[in-house]
Design a protein around this motif. Structure first.
Motif, PDB file in Angstrom:
ATOM      1  N   THR A 193      25.014   8.637  -5.898  1.00 26.22           N
ATOM      2  CA  THR A 193      26.361   8.045  -5.926  1.00 26.22           C
ATOM      3  C   THR A 193      27.348   8.745  -4.999  1.00 26.22           C
ATOM      4  O   THR A 193      28.393   8.167  -4.673  1.00 26.22           O
ATOM      5  N   SER A 205      33.072   8.002 -13.690  1.00 22.94           N
ATOM      6  CA  SER A 205      33.075   7.378 -12.362  1.00 22.94           C
ATOM      7  C   SER A 205      31.652   7.149 -11.869  1.00 22.94           C
ATOM      8  O   SER A 205      31.334   6.091 -11.309  1.00 22.94           O
ATOM      9  N   GLU A 208      30.106   4.303 -13.814  1.00 23.58           N
ATOM     10  CA  GLU A 208      30.638   3.007 -13.371  1.00 23.58           C
ATOM     11  C   GLU A 208      29.996   2.568 -12.056  1.00 23.58           C
ATOM     12  O   GLU A 208      29.833   1.376 -11.802  1.00 23.58           O
ATOM     13  N   TRP A 209      29.640   3.521 -11.200  1.00 20.12           N
ATOM     14  CA  TRP A 209      28.964   3.187  -9.949  1.00 20.12           C
ATOM     15  C   TRP A 209      27.686   2.413 -10.245  1.00 20.12           C
ATOM     16  O   TRP A 209      27.395   1.400  -9.597  1.00 20.12           O
ATOM     17  N   LEU A 211      26.850   0.945 -13.249  1.00 22.97           N
ATOM     18  CA  LEU A 211      27.127  -0.241 -14.060  1.00 22.97           C
ATOM     19  C   LEU A 211      27.653  -1.390 -13.202  1.00 22.97           C
ATOM     20  O   LEU A 211      27.309  -2.554 -13.433  1.00 22.97           O
ATOM     21  N   SER A 212      28.466  -1.065 -12.209  1.00 20.30           N
ATOM     22  CA  SER A 212      29.022  -2.114 -11.345  1.00 20.30           C
ATOM     23  C   SER A 212      27.936  -2.787 -10.512  1.00 20.30           C
ATOM     24  O   SER A 212      28.113  -3.917 -10.049  1.00 20.30           O
ATOM     25  N   GLY A 213      26.804  -2.108 -10.328  1.00 17.59           N
ATOM     26  CA  GLY A 213      25.699  -2.691  -9.582  1.00 17.59           C
ATOM     27  C   GLY A 213      24.778  -3.546 -10.418  1.00 17.59           C
ATOM     28  O   GLY A 213      23.859  -4.177  -9.883  1.00 17.59           O
ATOM     29  N   ARG A 216      22.567  -1.722 -16.974  1.00 17.56           N
ATOM     30  CA  ARG A 216      23.247  -1.966 -18.251  1.00 17.56           C
ATOM     31  C   ARG A 216      23.587  -0.711 -19.054  1.00 17.56           C
ATOM     32  O   ARG A 216      24.437  -0.763 -19.930  1.00 17.56           O
ATOM     33  N   ALA A 232      27.297  -1.010 -20.357  1.00 17.74           N
ATOM     34  CA  ALA A 232      28.100  -2.112 -19.838  1.00 17.74           C
ATOM     35  C   ALA A 232      28.997  -2.732 -20.900  1.00 17.74           C
ATOM     36  O   ALA A 232      29.954  -3.439 -20.564  1.00 17.74           O
TER      37      ALA A 232
END
Length: 312
Positions: A193, A205, A208-209, A211-213, A216, A232
């Protein structure tokens, strides 16, 4: 009805282990203890950890026709995981050269051997097992092409994929939605990341990197500082580690992952929540560092439960 099976596809190695007072500097020779030959490999370790936690476990991978191949299969089977789907390939088995310091830290040189030849036969084995699978566990010690095939097969069958990106490698954004849960340590988190997980804010942070992709759930292991979980659905928690004197940390991460999978997806406990799985996995990993070796250090469920009870 029988419990779902934890299917582990990954590496199977013979670990050649030597202990030293301190790691050598470049160009330096140091004296080590007598070399010990111990079955290991991230895939095999995780399979043994799941089986020792009480889950029905099947191993997919490959060993060579050398003298280590039969020993490696026998060791996995003796600890409770089935090996019928492991291929025997002409040539050398996987080998790991491991040096352990007096503080319990380790340095590892990995030789892929048969692990580097995992391909079509093993993918067919995965297809046969998905109907009974509760989860599929993957790591980075077999070819990436095989890993992505395993991910796609499991995702198409709606079987959760637990992925441990070790050794660390950059991830193609296209495969992230195929992963249900990613489990990685601080070094691997930063390598993938670019975020160093140094505090709660940076842990979130980094999570979230992923999860945003499309992944889950994210578990970041923090060594002596425990682990961090975020999913998620917005659920997040941080667990502290049990404090025990380390002897050898070689299989601690693998023990954590196999134990987590067993509780979360193996149908072995009434409470299969992420928190319950994390608590058990943290205790299992803590016990594993008190013994030398990889698979030899992985504790049985009775020992983990007794330890948890005495530590409450």
């Amino acid at each position: 009805m029988s419990n779902p099976t934890i299917v582990v596809a990954g590496s199977i190695n013979m670990d050649v282990v030597s202990r030293v007072d301190q790691f050598p500097r470049p160009g330096e020779t140091v004296h080590g203890s007598e070399a010990q030959y111990m079955p290991g490999g991230k895939g095999a370790n995780q399979a043994v950890a799941a089986a020792q936690a009480g889950a029905s476990t099947r191993m997919i991978g490959a060993v060579g026709t050398d003298g280590f191949g039969g020993q490696l299969l026998g060791a996995i089977e003796a600890r409770g995981a089935a090996v019928a789907e492991v291929s025997v390939i002409e040539g050398a088995s996987g080998l790991a050269l491991i040096t352990v310091s007096e503080t319990g830290e380790n340095q590892i040189v990995l030789c892929a051997g048969a692990n580097g030849k995992v391909a079509g036969t093993e993918i067919e084995a995965m297809e046969r097992l998905l109907g009974e699978a509760g989860a599929v566990l993957l790591q980075n010690e077999i070819p990436w092409s095989a890993n992505t095939s395993f991910m796609r097969k499991a995702s198409a069958a709606a079987v959760p994929v637990i992925y441990n990106p070790a050794p660390a490698a950059k991830l193609d954004a296209a495969i992230l939605p195929l992963i249900d849960t990613i489990v990685l340590n601080e070094t691997e988190t930063e390598a993938i990341t670019g975020i160093a997980p140094e505090d709660d804010a940076s842990l979130r942070s980094a999570a979230e990197w992923f999860l945003s992709g499309g992944i889950r759930a994210v578990i970041i292991t923090l060594g002596a500082d425990g682990c961090f979980y975020q999913d998620a659905g917005g659920e997040s928690c941080r667990l502290q580690a049990y404090r025990l004197q380390p002897v050898d940390t070689t299989a601690a991460g693998d023990t954590f992952i196999g134990a987590y999978a067993a509780v979360r997806y193996g149908g072995i406990t009434a409470d299969a929540s992420p928190q319950a799985a994390l608590r058990y996995a943290t205790a299992a990993a803590a016990l594993s560092v008190t013994k030398l070796g990889a698979q030899a250090s992985i504790p049985a469920m009775a020992d983990v439960l007794a330890f948890m009870s005495s530590s409450d």
